[in-house]
Design a protein around this motif. Structure first.
Motif: not given
Length: 370
Positions: A104-109
């Motif tokens: 997810t975008p949050e996990q990747i960040k």
């Protein structure tokens, strides 16, 4: 007892210049004999192989797999199969982790922020540059350095992750052209970007190879070579070598010189500068670039082979680091390149599940046939 002394006519006594010439000829012969007693390139490749293969399975999985896969592609020797399987297992583990924990975008960040922080802790010039150029777009580390490499390696084996489509959707969230044409990222990651644009093309996703090469040339115009630090000069050469390596899918295919004429012309025109300003890793890669194009008789290959041969620490049985270190883990990349340069056996598209099914009888969990 009496001894008779023969009188030698003066006419047959050699004149001094002739004697000097004779001595000179003898010296040349001695030098030739000495040169002939040096190990052959193939013998030195074998010396390095013995050093590493006696301890190959003590290396971390990444290093073990890096060495084993390259040597299998060169030799098709079954003794490397366990190292290749370890590489497959490493790839499967990475992709399993990304598919379940980091997508997810949050996990990747969060993942990328942790990755970039490691570079801030290192104090060498390259790490400082990578931190400075990547801090504003840390997701590049996740996408380019980690995810793409694992997906491409699985693809080379004829495999994919069982959640391949999920991972491809992650790739499609990003316009990789923004990374590939960023001059700052090129100065920090030239070789890696070269790999990544070709991996994207290999996976049938985005094709930004031409845009990357254009940006690379603009970042490193030949007219400004003298203004580059040695670190940046090597980054330039390293980037060029990896354009050809990536196009060849890492020793699986030959390349056509004409398709990369600008690179080969540059090597020939600047061979002495490359020798003077580059580490052994880079020198070996330049030589292998020529071998991939079938140019074994090119004078550049001989120059690179001689440079590598002369750098070997014969007591340690390997090419040491610039600082003299003979640590096997740190030296694996440098030395497997040296082996290939000194005893090149050609490019081959192996192993794949279709061509070498016996090597894939037990596929690591998470990977499936394409």
């Amino acid at each position: 007892m009496f001894f008779s002394v023969a009188v030698v006519p003066a006419a047959i006594i050699p004149a001094a210049p002739a004697f000097a010439a004779q001595a000179s000829d003898s010296q040349v012969s001695d030098s030739q004999v000495q040169a002939e007693t040096l190990p052959s390139y193939q013998q030195d490749a074998e010396l390095i192989k013995q050093t590493f293969e006696s301890q190959l399975y003590t290396l971390p999985a990444f290093k073990m797999g890096h060495y084993g896969l390259r040597m299998y592609r060169q030799t098709q020797d079954h003794k490397y199969e366990a190292a290749v399987w370890a590489d497959m297992a490493r790839v499967a583990s990475r992709l399993n982790y990304f598919a379940t924990e980091v997508h997810t975008p949050e996990q990747i960040k969060a993942y990328s922020a942790e990755r970039i922080a490691r570079y801030d802790k290192k104090k060498d010039v390259r790490s400082d540059l990578r931190y400075e150029e990547t801090i504003d777009q840390p997701e590049y580390l996740y996408l380019g350095v980690d995810l793409l490499g694992s997906m491409a390696r699985a693809n080379e084996y004829g495999l994919k992750h069982r959640e391949d489509e999920k991972l491809r959707q992650v790739i499609r969230r990003y316009d990789f052209k923004a990374f590939a044409t960023d001059h700052g990222l090129i100065r920090a990651w030239a070789a890696q970007l070269a790999n990544q644009v070709y991996w994207l093309q290999q996976l049938g996703e985005q094709d930004v190879v031409a845009e990357f090469i254009e940006a690379f040339k603009a970042t490193y115009p030949d007219s400004q070579d003298e203004q580059l630090t040695d670190q940046q000069f090597m980054n330039k050469i390293y980037g060029m070598t990896h354009i050809i390596f990536a196009a060849a899918e890492y020793y699986q295919h030959s390349v056509n010189e004409a398709d990369f004429q600008w690179i080969y012309d540059y090597y020939r025109d600047n061979v002495e500068q490359i020798l003077a300003r580059s580490k052994e890793d880079v020198l070996a890669e330049v030589g292998i670039n020529f071998l991939l194009a079938g140019l074994e008789d090119d004078p550049v290959v001989e120059k690179m082979r001689k440079a590598i041969q002369q750098s070997i620490d014969r007591e340690a049985g390997m090419v040491p680091a610039v600082n003299g270190s003979t640590d096997l883990e740190d030296g694996e990349h440098r030395n497997v390149l040296a082996i290939m340069l000194l005893d090149w056996k050609g490019a081959r598209e192996v192993p794949t599940i279709n061509r070498d099914p016996e090597m894939f009888s037990s596929i690591p969990y998470g990977l499936v046939r394409q």
